[in-house]
Design an enzyme around this catalytic site. Structure first.
Site, PDB file in Angstrom:
ATOM      1  N   PRO A 117      25.182  62.062  13.735  1.00  0.00           N
ATOM      2  CA  PRO A 117      24.142  61.085  13.029  1.00  0.00           C
ATOM      3  C   PRO A 117      23.416  60.436  14.290  1.00  0.00           C
ATOM      4  CG  PRO A 117      26.364  60.056  13.475  1.00  0.00           C
ATOM      5  CD  PRO A 117      26.338  61.632  13.704  1.00  0.00           C
ATOM      6  N   THR A 119      23.534  56.970  14.243  1.00  0.00           N
ATOM      7  CA  THR A 119      24.152  55.743  14.148  1.00  0.00           C
ATOM      8  C   THR A 119      25.025  55.612  15.439  1.00  0.00           C
ATOM      9  OG1 THR A 119      25.527  56.560  12.535  1.00  0.00           O
ATOM     10  CG2 THR A 119      23.652  54.937  12.017  1.00  0.00           C
ATOM     11  N   ASN A 120      25.783  56.595  15.597  1.00  0.00           N
ATOM     12  CA  ASN A 120      26.706  56.788  16.553  1.00  0.00           C
ATOM     13  C   ASN A 120      26.580  58.030  17.486  1.00  0.00           C
ATOM     14  OD1 ASN A 120      28.097  54.297  15.459  1.00  0.00           O
ATOM     15  ND2 ASN A 120      28.416  55.611  13.797  1.00  0.00           N
ATOM     16  N   GLY A 200      23.973  61.347   7.030  1.00  0.00           N
ATOM     17  CA  GLY A 200      23.660  60.996   5.820  1.00  0.00           C
ATOM     18  C   GLY A 200      24.489  61.887   4.716  1.00  0.00           C
ATOM     19  N   GLY A 218      31.523  61.090   3.428  1.00  0.00           N
ATOM     20  CA  GLY A 218      30.482  60.329   2.698  1.00  0.00           C
ATOM     21  C   GLY A 218      30.308  59.136   3.155  1.00  0.00           C
ATOM     22  N   CYS A 251      30.422  53.087   9.594  1.00  0.00           N
ATOM     23  CA  CYS A 251      30.598  53.345   8.046  1.00  0.00           C
ATOM     24  C   CYS A 251      31.849  52.598   7.395  1.00  0.00           C
ATOM     25  CB  CYS A 251      30.497  54.594   7.826  1.00  0.00           C
ATOM     26  SG  CYS A 251      31.766  55.704   8.515  1.00  0.00           S
ATOM     27  N   GLU A 341      26.266  50.350   0.366  1.00  0.00           N
ATOM     28  CA  GLU A 341      26.462  50.616   1.910  1.00  0.00           C
ATOM     29  C   GLU A 341      25.355  49.952   2.517  1.00  0.00           C
ATOM     30  OE1 GLU A 341      28.224  53.651   4.947  1.00  0.00           O
ATOM     31  OE2 GLU A 341      26.259  54.224   4.140  1.00  0.00           O
ATOM     32  N   LEU A 420      35.638  59.983   9.479  1.00  0.00           N
ATOM     33  CA  LEU A 420      36.807  59.225   8.701  1.00  0.00           C
ATOM     34  C   LEU A 420      36.698  60.188   7.120  1.00  0.00           C
ATOM     35  CD1 LEU A 420      36.177  55.811   9.718  1.00  0.00           C
ATOM     36  CD2 LEU A 420      37.517  57.255  10.764  1.00  0.00           C
TER      37      LEU A 420
END
Length: 485
Positions: A117, A119-120, A200, A218, A251, A341, A420
């Site tokens: 992703p 994000t990280n 995503g 998810g 997340c 979220e 996770l």
């Protein structure tokens, strides 16, 4: 024509990467535990040396989060994750139960497709590389387009370190020509054994629909419940520290706060004292409209942005010292962005009559989004904590800790991980914090401990024969009675 050419180039690149990775993994699967451990350590050390530079590259390229927090995530990936896996047995016989006469032999999965992703990006690439190779696999990455360069640079560092330490060339690869068709080829190729998908919801769904075994995760939507026995100032500090860490892009970070009516005023006062800003109804509506797009999805422009930037984007006049934006809410739905979220320093705030009602609200929030992921509770009442553990549809219930860092195993004793699992309830194939043991197969050698004759004798005991005779007699009797009618 240009789009078609890009697709063809991407597909061809993927096929070449897979061919190299497959050949490399055939050699790599013959390596000893000592050889693999040496290579994994070299990769972790190389990533550690470049942790600061890679974090800055990720921040510059994506615009998400904070570079200083991305440094912490990179170090978490190359130190905490490495330390948690370095002594694991992942080659050959890894367990022998002499009493039950069972031997477990580790078997690498093969070539893994790693979806990364934005994000990280760098930390997840480090983490997935370490756990994949620790389990004897090769891995090929498909980067998110907005994080392509920093991921490619991370892969270059890890690959060079691995090869220098003795790994075969091609054991770590990365797509550089990005297209959906290319990623589809990677996920569906017959020589790819597993997809490790972090990203995503659409991408994770595509991974599970590819026909290739997949581990995908998810969305999170973790509520943080502050129960009246909690240390309120400490609970608030943990929530704000967690939600502001890298501007909330992990997340597992808190998405809502749920409190009992009895302590509402105390919690609100403490939140304000520690830098939270409660939006007015007008401000909540304005930010909410910006957050939720017309197609019902959260606007990606809010992801990883600071409070100042969020205020600017939504046209709000927010105090300069505000750390987190909070909106008090009474409803939960897909149309209410505050109940979903929010990978940004934004929190919904719910007040309930008692802990039982708070429990119900947390379940409602999770059913709305984030089912199977994470929930956080701040409490010193063990009975209530156990009630939450029994009822919540989550894979991890975090107690008196930060959601973001607790969920990934930095402030808890969960397996340190940046993928996770959400379990079957969340549409995932595992509820684990994913580690090397999720990336290998176990061959079980089972010795016979009883003979067939013994089983036959058990099954034909006098008692069983008597029961069988009675059953047959009753059956015949019933048939005769029906015929007589």
């Amino acid at each position: 024509m240009e789009l078609i050419d890009k697709d063809l180039l991407s597909i061809q690149e993927v096929r070449c990467l897979i061919a190299k990775a497959k050949a490399a993994q055939v050699k790599f699967r013959q390596y000893s535990q000592e050889q693999i451990d040496k290579i994994v350590k070299a990769m972790a050390d190389a990533a550690d040396l470049e942790a600061v530079r890679l974090a800055k590259l990720a921040h510059q390229e994506t615009g998400f989060g904070k570079s200083e927090d991305k440094i912490i995530k990179n170090i978490f990936a190359c130190k905490t994750v490495f330390n948690s896996i370095k002594d694991l047995k992942t080659v050959g016989i890894i367990n022998e139960d002499r009493e039950k006469k069972i031997i477990e032999v580790a078997e690498p999965i093969g070539v893994i497709a790693g979806l990364i992703p934005s994000t990280n990006p760098t930390s997840t690439t480090i983490y997935k590389s370490l756990i994949a190779l620790k389990a004897g696999n090769a891995i090929i990455f498909s980067p998110h387009p907005s994080a392509k360069q920093c991921i490619l640079e991370t892969v270059k560092i890890l690959s060079e370190a691995a090869i220098k330490a003795g790994a075969p060339e091609g054991i770590i690869g990365c797509m550089s020509v990005l297209s959906m068709r290319g990623t589809e080829e990677l996920m569906k190729h017959k020589d790819v054994s597993l997809i490790l998908a972090t990203g995503g919801e659409a991408m994770v769904k595509a991974a599970y629909s590819s026909g290739t075994p997949a581990i995908g995760v998810g969305p999170g939507n973790g509520p943080a419940f502050i129960e009246k026995s909690a240390n309120i100032p400490l609970a608030v500090k943990r929530i704000i520290d967690s939600k502001t860490f890298d501007n909330g892009v992990i997340c597992a970070s808190e998405q809502s706060i749920v409190v009992e009516k009895e302590i509402k005023d105390q919690v609100v006062a403490e939140l304000k004292k520690q830098g939270a800003y409660f939006l007015t109804q007008e401000e909540s509506d304005k930010l909410g409209k910006y957050m939720l797009r017309g197609n019902g999805t959260i606007n990606p422009q809010v992801v990883g942005k600071s409070v100042e930037k969020l205020a600017e984007l939504a046209g709000l006049n927010i105090p300069k010292n505000a750390k987190v934006l909070i909106s008090e809410q009474t409803t939960v739905s897909k149309d209410n962005p505050y109940s979903r979220e929010k990978l940004a320093p934004i929190l919904g705030f719910y007040v309930e009559e008692n802990w039982e009602k708070a429990c119900d609200r947390c379940i409602e929030l999770l059913e709305n989004e984030g089912k199977g992921h994470t929930l956080i509770i701040h409490s010193n009442n063990d009975d209530i904590i156990k009630q939450f553990a029994l009822k919540k549809p989550v894979s991890r219930l975090l107690v008196n800790t930060c959601g973001s860092l607790g969920g990934i195993g930095a402030t808890t004793n969960l397996v340190p991980a940046l993928t996770l699992g959400c379990g079957a309830m969340g549409g995932s194939s595992t509820s684990d914090n994913v580690g090397p043991m999720n990336l290998l197969n176990l061959r079980r050698v089972a010795y016979g401990v009883r003979e067939f004759a013994d089983l036959r004798e058990e099954g034909t005991s006098n008692e069983r024969i008597q029961l069988s005779q009675e059953y047959v007699e009753n059956l015949v009797k019933n048939i005769l009675e029906k015929l007589a009618m």
